[in-house]
Scaffold this motif. Sequence first.
Motif, PDB file in Angstrom:
ATOM      1  N   MET A   1       0.840  -1.180   0.000  1.00 45.54           N
ATOM      2  CA  MET A   1       0.000   0.000   0.000  1.00 45.54           C
ATOM      3  C   MET A   1       0.881   1.237   0.000  1.00 45.54           C
TER       4      MET A   1
ATOM      5  N   SER B   1       0.236   7.454   2.453  1.00 36.59           N
ATOM      6  CA  SER B   1      -0.766   8.503   2.254  1.00 36.59           C
ATOM      7  C   SER B   1      -0.074   9.862   2.194  1.00 36.59           C
TER       8      SER B   1
ATOM      9  N   ALA C   1      -7.359   9.129   2.098  1.00 40.53           N
ATOM     10  CA  ALA C   1      -7.272   7.667   2.189  1.00 40.53           C
ATOM     11  C   ALA C   1      -8.229   7.015   1.198  1.00 40.53           C
ATOM     12  N   TYR C   2      -9.418   7.568   1.073  1.00 39.43           N
ATOM     13  CA  TYR C   2     -10.392   7.037   0.124  1.00 39.43           C
ATOM     14  C   TYR C   2      -9.877   7.192  -1.308  1.00 39.43           C
TER      15      TYR C   2
ATOM     16  N   LEU D   1      -6.769   7.447  -2.265  1.00 39.50           N
ATOM     17  CA  LEU D   1      -5.628   6.547  -2.432  1.00 39.50           C
ATOM     18  C   LEU D   1      -6.121   5.112  -2.645  1.00 39.50           C
ATOM     19  N   GLU D   2      -7.116   4.731  -1.897  1.00 45.55           N
ATOM     20  CA  GLU D   2      -7.684   3.390  -2.039  1.00 45.55           C
ATOM     21  C   GLU D   2      -8.283   3.200  -3.432  1.00 45.55           C
ATOM     22  N   ARG D   3      -9.019   4.210  -3.900  1.00 45.40           N
ATOM     23  CA  ARG D   3      -9.600   4.147  -5.242  1.00 45.40           C
ATOM     24  C   ARG D   3      -8.493   4.038  -6.303  1.00 45.40           C
TER      25      ARG D   3
ATOM     26  N   GLU E   1      -5.472   2.809  -5.903  1.00 47.50           N
ATOM     27  CA  GLU E   1      -4.876   1.472  -5.821  1.00 47.50           C
ATOM     28  C   GLU E   1      -5.797   0.428  -6.442  1.00 47.50           C
ATOM     29  N   GLU E   2      -7.094   0.577  -6.194  1.00 50.10           N
ATOM     30  CA  GLU E   2      -8.047  -0.346  -6.806  1.00 50.10           C
ATOM     31  C   GLU E   2      -7.983  -0.246  -8.320  1.00 50.10           C
TER      32      GLU E   2
ATOM     33  N   HIS F   1      -4.892  -1.997  -9.451  1.00 49.40           N
ATOM     34  CA  HIS F   1      -5.055  -3.452  -9.377  1.00 49.40           C
ATOM     35  C   HIS F   1      -5.970  -3.953 -10.493  1.00 49.40           C
TER      36      HIS F   1
END
Length: 170
Positions: free
Chosen positions: A1, A4, A139-140, A142-144, A146-147, A150
């Motif tokens: 990960m 941030s 964080a949201y 960053l998560e999006r 990364e998704e 992927h």
Amino acid sequence: MAKSPEYPLEQVISIKKNRFDQAIKTLEIKKEILEKAYERLYDLTQEWEEVKKHKQAKMDQLRDAFEQGTTTDKVQQMKAYLKVVDERVIEKKKKVDVGQKAVDAAQAQVNLATDDLFQKKKDLEKLELHKKEWSKEAAYALERKEEAEHDEQGSTGYSRIKKEKKMRDQ
């Protein structure tokens, strides 16, 4: 990960925190000044009360002298001394009034410092709340991201496997 991102207003929070800390120190100093002004006023009031008691005692003494039928010279001397005592009472009362004004001014300074402290605290809390919200959003995001990476890697891998299978089949 991935790490941030750093909050862009971190320096502003630091500045606001320093101002808040300084406002606390200022309020403490103003409260100390107020406490000293109260102590001084108390002392002045005590002195005034003592002079008033002394005046009352001298007036009682003069009244007793009248009742006992003392000489006119003695009465005149007592009246002259009473005038001196009256002047001392007035002088002490003026000092008490000055002391009260000092207390009032110190209280006003404490009130201003308290208002300033609450304003600085409110500003700091607003920034900390913003930081919390910003961190959630970052964080949201960053998560999006990364998704998405992927998903892209997965679809690239799937496409590569499909091409390899197609090439093998031919």
